[in-house]
Design a protein around this motif. Sequence first.
Motif, PDB file in Angstrom:
ATOM      1  N   THR A  56      -7.296   9.872 -22.235  1.00 42.75           N
ATOM      2  CA  THR A  56      -8.606   9.558 -21.647  1.00 42.75           C
ATOM      3  C   THR A  56      -8.481   8.193 -20.976  1.00 42.75           C
ATOM      4  OG1 THR A  56      -9.400   8.444 -23.645  1.00 42.75           O
ATOM      5  CG2 THR A  56      -9.825  10.805 -23.489  1.00 42.75           C
ATOM      6  N   ALA A  57      -9.545   7.714 -20.412  1.00 46.61           N
ATOM      7  CA  ALA A  57      -9.528   6.400 -19.767  1.00 46.61           C
ATOM      8  C   ALA A  57      -9.173   5.321 -20.779  1.00 46.61           C
ATOM      9  CB  ALA A  57     -10.888   6.109 -19.141  1.00 46.61           C
ATOM     10  N   GLY A  58      -8.555   4.254 -20.285  1.00 42.85           N
ATOM     11  CA  GLY A  58      -8.153   3.172 -21.172  1.00 42.85           C
ATOM     12  C   GLY A  58      -8.262   1.824 -20.498  1.00 42.85           C
ATOM     13  N   ILE A  59      -7.989   0.790 -21.277  1.00 44.03           N
ATOM     14  CA  ILE A  59      -8.053  -0.590 -20.806  1.00 44.03           C
ATOM     15  C   ILE A  59      -6.764  -1.294 -21.200  1.00 44.03           C
ATOM     16  CG2 ILE A  59      -9.270  -2.785 -21.002  1.00 44.03           C
ATOM     17  CD1 ILE A  59     -11.760  -1.149 -21.812  1.00 44.03           C
ATOM     18  N   LEU A  60      -6.088  -1.863 -20.209  1.00 39.57           N
ATOM     19  CA  LEU A  60      -4.905  -2.679 -20.446  1.00 39.57           C
ATOM     20  C   LEU A  60      -5.354  -4.138 -20.450  1.00 39.57           C
ATOM     21  CD1 LEU A  60      -1.801  -3.236 -20.585  1.00 39.57           C
ATOM     22  CD2 LEU A  60      -1.839  -3.204 -18.077  1.00 39.57           C
ATOM     23  N   LYS A  61      -5.038  -4.858 -21.519  1.00 38.96           N
ATOM     24  CA  LYS A  61      -5.349  -6.278 -21.618  1.00 38.96           C
ATOM     25  C   LYS A  61      -4.042  -7.047 -21.676  1.00 38.96           C
ATOM     26  CE  LYS A  61      -9.586  -5.612 -24.294  1.00 38.96           C
ATOM     27  NZ  LYS A  61     -10.244  -5.940 -25.583  1.00 38.96           N
ATOM     28  N   VAL A  62      -3.955  -8.126 -20.912  1.00 41.77           N
ATOM     29  CA  VAL A  62      -2.770  -8.983 -20.885  1.00 41.77           C
ATOM     30  C   VAL A  62      -3.241 -10.413 -21.080  1.00 41.77           C
ATOM     31  CG1 VAL A  62      -0.788  -9.754 -19.536  1.00 41.77           C
ATOM     32  CG2 VAL A  62      -1.634  -7.419 -19.264  1.00 41.77           C
ATOM     33  N   THR A  63      -2.543 -11.176 -21.914  1.00 40.26           N
ATOM     34  CA  THR A  63      -2.914 -12.577 -22.111  1.00 40.26           C
ATOM     35  C   THR A  63      -1.695 -13.455 -22.282  1.00 40.26           C
ATOM     36  OG1 THR A  63      -4.328 -14.100 -23.356  1.00 40.26           O
ATOM     37  CG2 THR A  63      -3.164 -12.436 -24.640  1.00 40.26           C
ATOM     38  N   ASP A  64      -1.794 -14.650 -21.749  1.00 36.06           N
ATOM     39  CA  ASP A  64      -0.840 -15.714 -22.029  1.00 36.06           C
ATOM     40  C   ASP A  64      -1.142 -16.184 -23.457  1.00 36.06           C
ATOM     41  OD1 ASP A  64       1.044 -17.730 -21.748  1.00 36.06           O
ATOM     42  OD2 ASP A  64      -0.294 -19.071 -20.657  1.00 36.06           O
ATOM     43  N   ALA A  65      -0.220 -16.887 -24.072  1.00 38.12           N
ATOM     44  CA  ALA A  65      -0.459 -17.444 -25.405  1.00 38.12           C
ATOM     45  C   ALA A  65       0.392 -18.699 -25.563  1.00 38.12           C
ATOM     46  CB  ALA A  65      -0.123 -16.413 -26.483  1.00 38.12           C
ATOM     47  N   PHE A  66       0.451 -19.218 -26.753  1.00 39.29           N
ATOM     48  CA  PHE A  66       1.217 -20.410 -27.095  1.00 39.29           C
ATOM     49  C   PHE A  66       0.737 -21.608 -26.286  1.00 39.29           C
ATOM     50  CE2 PHE A  66       3.710 -16.783 -28.398  1.00 39.29           C
ATOM     51  CZ  PHE A  66       3.985 -17.113 -29.708  1.00 39.29           C
ATOM     52  N   LEU A  67       1.315 -21.907 -25.119  1.00 39.85           N
ATOM     53  CA  LEU A  67       0.873 -23.020 -24.276  1.00 39.85           C
ATOM     54  C   LEU A  67       0.182 -22.467 -23.032  1.00 39.85           C
ATOM     55  CD1 LEU A  67       4.005 -25.354 -24.440  1.00 39.85           C
ATOM     56  CD2 LEU A  67       1.858 -25.577 -25.703  1.00 39.85           C
ATOM     57  N   SER A  68      -0.989 -22.980 -22.723  1.00 42.48           N
ATOM     58  CA  SER A  68      -1.727 -22.500 -21.557  1.00 42.48           C
ATOM     59  C   SER A  68      -1.066 -22.969 -20.268  1.00 42.48           C
ATOM     60  CB  SER A  68      -3.175 -23.007 -21.613  1.00 42.48           C
ATOM     61  OG  SER A  68      -3.196 -24.421 -21.558  1.00 42.48           O
ATOM     62  N   VAL A 139      -3.165  -1.927 -25.192  1.00 49.36           N
ATOM     63  CA  VAL A 139      -3.840  -0.832 -24.507  1.00 49.36           C
ATOM     64  C   VAL A 139      -4.814  -0.203 -25.493  1.00 49.36           C
ATOM     65  CG1 VAL A 139      -3.577   1.366 -23.313  1.00 49.36           C
ATOM     66  CG2 VAL A 139      -1.810  -0.379 -23.105  1.00 49.36           C
ATOM     67  N   ASP A 140      -6.061  -0.125 -25.071  1.00 49.60           N
ATOM     68  CA  ASP A 140      -7.096   0.483 -25.897  1.00 49.60           C
ATOM     69  C   ASP A 140      -7.757   1.605 -25.113  1.00 49.60           C
ATOM     70  OD1 ASP A 140      -6.800  -1.396 -28.043  1.00 49.60           O
ATOM     71  OD2 ASP A 140      -7.967  -2.844 -26.895  1.00 49.60           O
ATOM     72  N   THR A 141      -8.189   2.647 -25.819  1.00 53.28           N
ATOM     73  CA  THR A 141      -8.956   3.681 -25.141  1.00 53.28           C
ATOM     74  C   THR A 141     -10.312   3.094 -24.794  1.00 53.28           C
ATOM     75  OG1 THR A 141      -9.644   4.553 -27.294  1.00 53.28           O
ATOM     76  CG2 THR A 141      -7.827   5.668 -26.213  1.00 53.28           C
ATOM     77  N   ALA A 142     -10.844   3.496 -23.657  1.00 55.84           N
ATOM     78  CA  ALA A 142     -12.154   3.010 -23.216  1.00 55.84           C
ATOM     79  C   ALA A 142     -13.217   3.666 -24.087  1.00 55.84           C
ATOM     80  CB  ALA A 142     -12.373   3.334 -21.752  1.00 55.84           C
ATOM     81  N   GLN A 143     -14.140   2.857 -24.552  1.00 54.48           N
ATOM     82  CA  GLN A 143     -15.222   3.363 -25.385  1.00 54.48           C
ATOM     83  C   GLN A 143     -16.381   3.788 -24.492  1.00 54.48           C
ATOM     84  OE1 GLN A 143     -14.748   3.646 -28.707  1.00 54.48           O
ATOM     85  NE2 GLN A 143     -12.707   2.857 -28.275  1.00 54.48           N
ATOM     86  N   ALA A 144     -16.979   4.925 -24.797  1.00 53.24           N
ATOM     87  CA  ALA A 144     -18.144   5.390 -24.048  1.00 53.24           C
ATOM     88  C   ALA A 144     -19.293   4.412 -24.280  1.00 53.24           C
ATOM     89  CB  ALA A 144     -18.545   6.784 -24.507  1.00 53.24           C
ATOM     90  N   VAL A 145     -20.000   4.096 -23.221  1.00 50.18           N
ATOM     91  CA  VAL A 145     -21.127   3.169 -23.336  1.00 50.18           C
ATOM     92  C   VAL A 145     -22.366   3.978 -23.689  1.00 50.18           C
ATOM     93  CG1 VAL A 145     -22.529   1.473 -22.114  1.00 50.18           C
ATOM     94  CG2 VAL A 145     -20.085   1.675 -21.622  1.00 50.18           C
ATOM     95  N   PRO A 146     -22.961   3.704 -24.872  1.00 51.25           N
ATOM     96  CA  PRO A 146     -24.146   4.469 -25.262  1.00 51.25           C
ATOM     97  C   PRO A 146     -25.354   4.078 -24.405  1.00 51.25           C
ATOM     98  CG  PRO A 146     -23.710   2.752 -26.857  1.00 51.25           C
ATOM     99  CD  PRO A 146     -22.567   2.739 -25.877  1.00 51.25           C
ATOM    100  N   GLU A 147     -26.241   5.035 -24.213  1.00 56.73           N
ATOM    101  CA  GLU A 147     -27.455   4.768 -23.446  1.00 56.73           C
ATOM    102  C   GLU A 147     -28.340   3.825 -24.238  1.00 56.73           C
ATOM    103  OE1 GLU A 147     -31.460   7.143 -22.301  1.00 56.73           O
ATOM    104  OE2 GLU A 147     -29.590   8.238 -22.122  1.00 56.73           O
ATOM    105  N   PRO A 148     -28.781   2.744 -23.643  1.00 57.74           N
ATOM    106  CA  PRO A 148     -29.641   1.811 -24.371  1.00 57.74           C
ATOM    107  C   PRO A 148     -30.966   2.472 -24.744  1.00 57.74           C
ATOM    108  CG  PRO A 148     -28.837   0.821 -22.335  1.00 57.74           C
ATOM    109  CD  PRO A 148     -28.451   2.267 -22.319  1.00 57.74           C
TER     110      PRO A 148
END
Length: 169
Positions: A56-68, A139-148
């Motif tokens: 299903t749809a997903g989200i890739l997150k990338v981050t630097d760490a240690f020293l900015s 990588v996380d699966t995209a969560q469905a956004v519930p209707e407010p």
Amino acid sequence: MRPFKRLAAALFGAAAIFSAPAHAIPITVDGGWASFGFGKAGQTFIEEPFTFTLTTAGILKVTDAFLSGDRFEIFNFGSSLGLTSAPGSVGDSIGPDYEAAFNDANWSSGTFLLSAGTYSITGIVVDSPFSGGGAALRVDTAQAVPEPASLALFGIGLLGLGALRRKRG
């Protein structure tokens, strides 16, 4: 000269057979951060691609760490997905706390929306004031956004107004 060419061809062939091919690093979707090290700016930071498949749809997150201060360009099968954000500072220390680094504007990070499919993620260091460092991706699966609930209440209110207007008319 001919024996030299044969020897060169034999050595080249042996090198091709015995050289270690790049191996993919499989990562688990929804499995947390996968860390990697990198060299100076302009170098490929993921020598061996991270691979995964999304059903299903997903989200890739990338981050630097240690020293900015580091920034990356992310690729899927050699096609650019985009750049991580410009870091807000240089030289701040956070260690390997990837979640904190991802949520802090002092560290470069990026979020890339992905559709279902197979991925092979690599990247290059676009900017770095250091000769190397560490970062991570997940990588996380995209969560469905519930209707407010407010939207449902708004709809009920409109129906009520419509019924009231109809009754008067």
